[in-house]
Design a protein around this motif. Structure first.
Motif, mmCIF file in Angstrom:
data_model
loop_
_atom_site.group_PDB
_atom_site.id
_atom_site.type_symbol
_atom_site.label_atom_id
_atom_site.label_comp_id
_atom_site.label_asym_id
_atom_site.label_seq_id
_atom_site.Cartn_x
_atom_site.Cartn_y
_atom_site.Cartn_z
ATOM 1 N N THR A 28 0.825 -1.214 0.000
ATOM 2 C CA THR A 28 0.000 0.000 0.000
ATOM 3 C C THR A 28 0.855 1.258 0.000
ATOM 4 N N VAL A 29 0.427 2.247 -0.782
ATOM 5 C CA VAL A 29 1.000 3.602 -0.697
ATOM 6 C C VAL A 29 0.032 4.440 0.120
ATOM 7 N N LEU A 30 0.555 5.150 1.104
ATOM 8 C CA LEU A 30 -0.286 5.976 1.969
ATOM 9 C C LEU A 30 0.202 7.430 1.888
ATOM 10 N N ALA A 31 -0.624 8.306 1.338
ATOM 11 C CA ALA A 31 -0.253 9.727 1.255
ATOM 12 C C ALA A 31 -0.564 10.392 2.582
ATOM 13 N N LEU A 32 0.421 11.111 3.130
ATOM 14 C CA LEU A 32 0.224 11.838 4.392
ATOM 15 C C LEU A 32 0.687 13.274 4.156
ATOM 16 N N GLY A 33 -0.222 14.138 3.743
ATOM 17 C CA GLY A 33 0.172 15.516 3.451
ATOM 18 C C GLY A 33 -0.928 16.278 2.745
ATOM 19 N N GLY A 34 -0.551 17.410 2.183
ATOM 20 C CA GLY A 34 -1.510 18.240 1.452
ATOM 21 C C GLY A 34 -1.730 17.699 0.043
ATOM 22 N N GLY A 35 -2.275 18.567 -0.810
ATOM 23 C CA GLY A 35 -2.614 18.148 -2.166
ATOM 24 C C GLY A 35 -1.404 17.748 -2.988
ATOM 25 N N VAL A 36 -0.258 18.347 -2.702
ATOM 26 C CA VAL A 36 0.953 17.997 -3.456
ATOM 27 C C VAL A 36 1.328 16.540 -3.183
ATOM 28 N N VAL A 37 1.353 16.183 -1.913
ATOM 29 C CA VAL A 37 1.687 14.798 -1.538
ATOM 30 C C VAL A 37 0.640 13.837 -2.115
#
Ligand SMILES: NC(=O)c1ccc[n+]([C@@H]2O[C@H](COP(=O)([O-])OP(=O)(O)OC[C@H]3O[C@@H](n4cnc5c(N)ncnc54)[C@H](O)[C@@H]3O)[C@@H](O)[C@H]2O)c1
Length: 348
Positions: free
Chosen positions: A98-107
């Motif tokens: 799994t890829v998990l994005a932790l951040g704003g729209g850029v991330v």
């Protein structure tokens, strides 16, 4: 906690509430996930939250890795994207991971695009941390990176399997970023009217934050469900964006996106009022909404912006599709011949 169910080509839940990040492992297990998780974050957000998320994942039996890149739009490029792909490969990630994005729209945009393309697509979960990402970019499945020639020019439609917004993340979000998110919020308020408009007109507080995010996500959900790949109706989400993109280009992105969108909404409201398409009373309500949110700005005059409209992605051939305001909660797609645009905006 609030939950919005999105019935896109891949259905998923958007969960909004305090303390949710401490349960991310539980939610991943509920989804049937196990094994490796790549936490993708930036240099502002990672030091605040990445270790906490990683610890929770280890506790639930996952093997997390953390990929961090320099915060800011400048990093949303092919170099960061290939660095992330290389790191996924080095760490032995496979399609069951799994890829998990932790951040704003850029991330979120960058991690989502990597998830969409690594091994032809691996599991993707989004944990937005900015207001803009929570109400807008984390939902709908648009992922992308920028090219030197323009923003979001390489990307894919790829829906996340879960979006989880921990409202506690807002505590560390700088004022300018809150204001930036409110710019997209103003767009939803004018598109939808009703409760979103009322909440933002009286001002966002910790009490109405969950409601506001859930209502905005629900507004986006309805539009995305009806038109996932932007064949028509989804273009309504571009309210204010033709002007916004022109402002961003002219100011070399010094004016942040959400703020530029709020200005775009203001220009379109004023235009609709001048053309007799929007009642004056409603125009003043939109002005008050902008004032309340510190977004009643006077940026570049329309004469300076029009030359940049023809580069807008909403242009098809010789026609520009504008989102026009017939009322609060009543926006429409209006096609204008490129040559008639100055006349349409009252510039001769
Ligand atoms: N995919 C879509 O549908 C969609 C829609 C709208 C915008 N976008 C994209 O979203 C991007 C803009 O998103 P953004 O405004 O979130 O920008 P961003 O990701 O750059 O975040 C803004 C800033 O806030 C910081 N930050 C984020 N969360 C924080 C927190 N909780 N505490 C402290 N700092 C925090 C970030 O590090 C960054 O410096 C653009 O690239 C735009 O193209 C995508």
């Amino acid at each position: 906690m609030k939950k919005v169910e999105v019935h896109a080509s891949t259905p998923y839940d958007v969960l909004i509430g305090s303390g949710l990040s401490a349960k991310i492992g539980e939610y991943l297990i509920e989804l049937g996930r196990s094994g490796k998780v790549m936490i993708v974050s930036d240099t502002h957000v990672a030091p605040l939250y990445a270790e906490g998320v990683a610890d929770e994942l280890v506790y639930r039996g996952f093997e997390p890795s953390i990929f961090t890149f320099d915060a800011g739009e400048e990093s949303k490029n092919l170099k960061t994207y290939t660095d992330l792909l290389a790191f996924l490969a080095e760490e032995g990630f496979t399609r069951t991971d799994t890829v998990l994005a932790l951040g704003g729209g850029v991330v979120g945009d960058l991690a989502g695009f990597a998830a969409a393309t690594y091994m032809r697509g691996i599991h993707f979960v989004n944990m937005p941390t900015s207001l803009l990402a929570a109400i807008d970019s984390s939902v709908g499945g648009k992922t992308a990176v920028d090219l030197p020639q323009g923003k979001n020019l390489v990307g894919a439609f790829y829906q996340p399997e879960l979006v989880l917004f921990d409202t506690d993340f807002m505590k560390s979000l700088p004022y300018d970023e809150i204001r930036n998110g409110l710019g997209e919020g103003v767009k939803y308020a004018v598109l939808e009217g009703g409760e979103i408009f009322d909440i933002l007109s009286s001002g966002l507080t910790s009490e109405n934050l969950e409601d506001f995010i859930a209502l905005s996500v629900d507004a986006k959900r309805r539009i995305v469900e009806a038109d996932e790949k932007e064949g028509g109706l989804r273009k309504l989400l571009n309210l204010g964006h033709t002007v916004a993109h022109a402002v961003e280009t002219l100011t070399e992105f010094v004016v942040p996106h959400g703020v530029a969108v709020a200005y775009g909404v203001r220009v379109m409201a004023r235009l609709a009022c001048d053309r007799g398409e929007l009642a004056e009373e409603e125009f003043f309500k939109i002005e008050e909404l902008l004032l309340e949110n510190d977004l009643a700005l006077e940026l570049n005059p329309i004469e300076e912006l029009i030359p940049f409209f023809s580069a807008d992605k909403k242009k098809a051939g010789k026609t520009l599709t504008l989102v026009t305001i017939a009322g609060i909660g009543d926006c429409r797609l209006t096609d204008v011949d490129i040559e008639d645009v100055p006349h349409y905006f009252g510039v001769e």
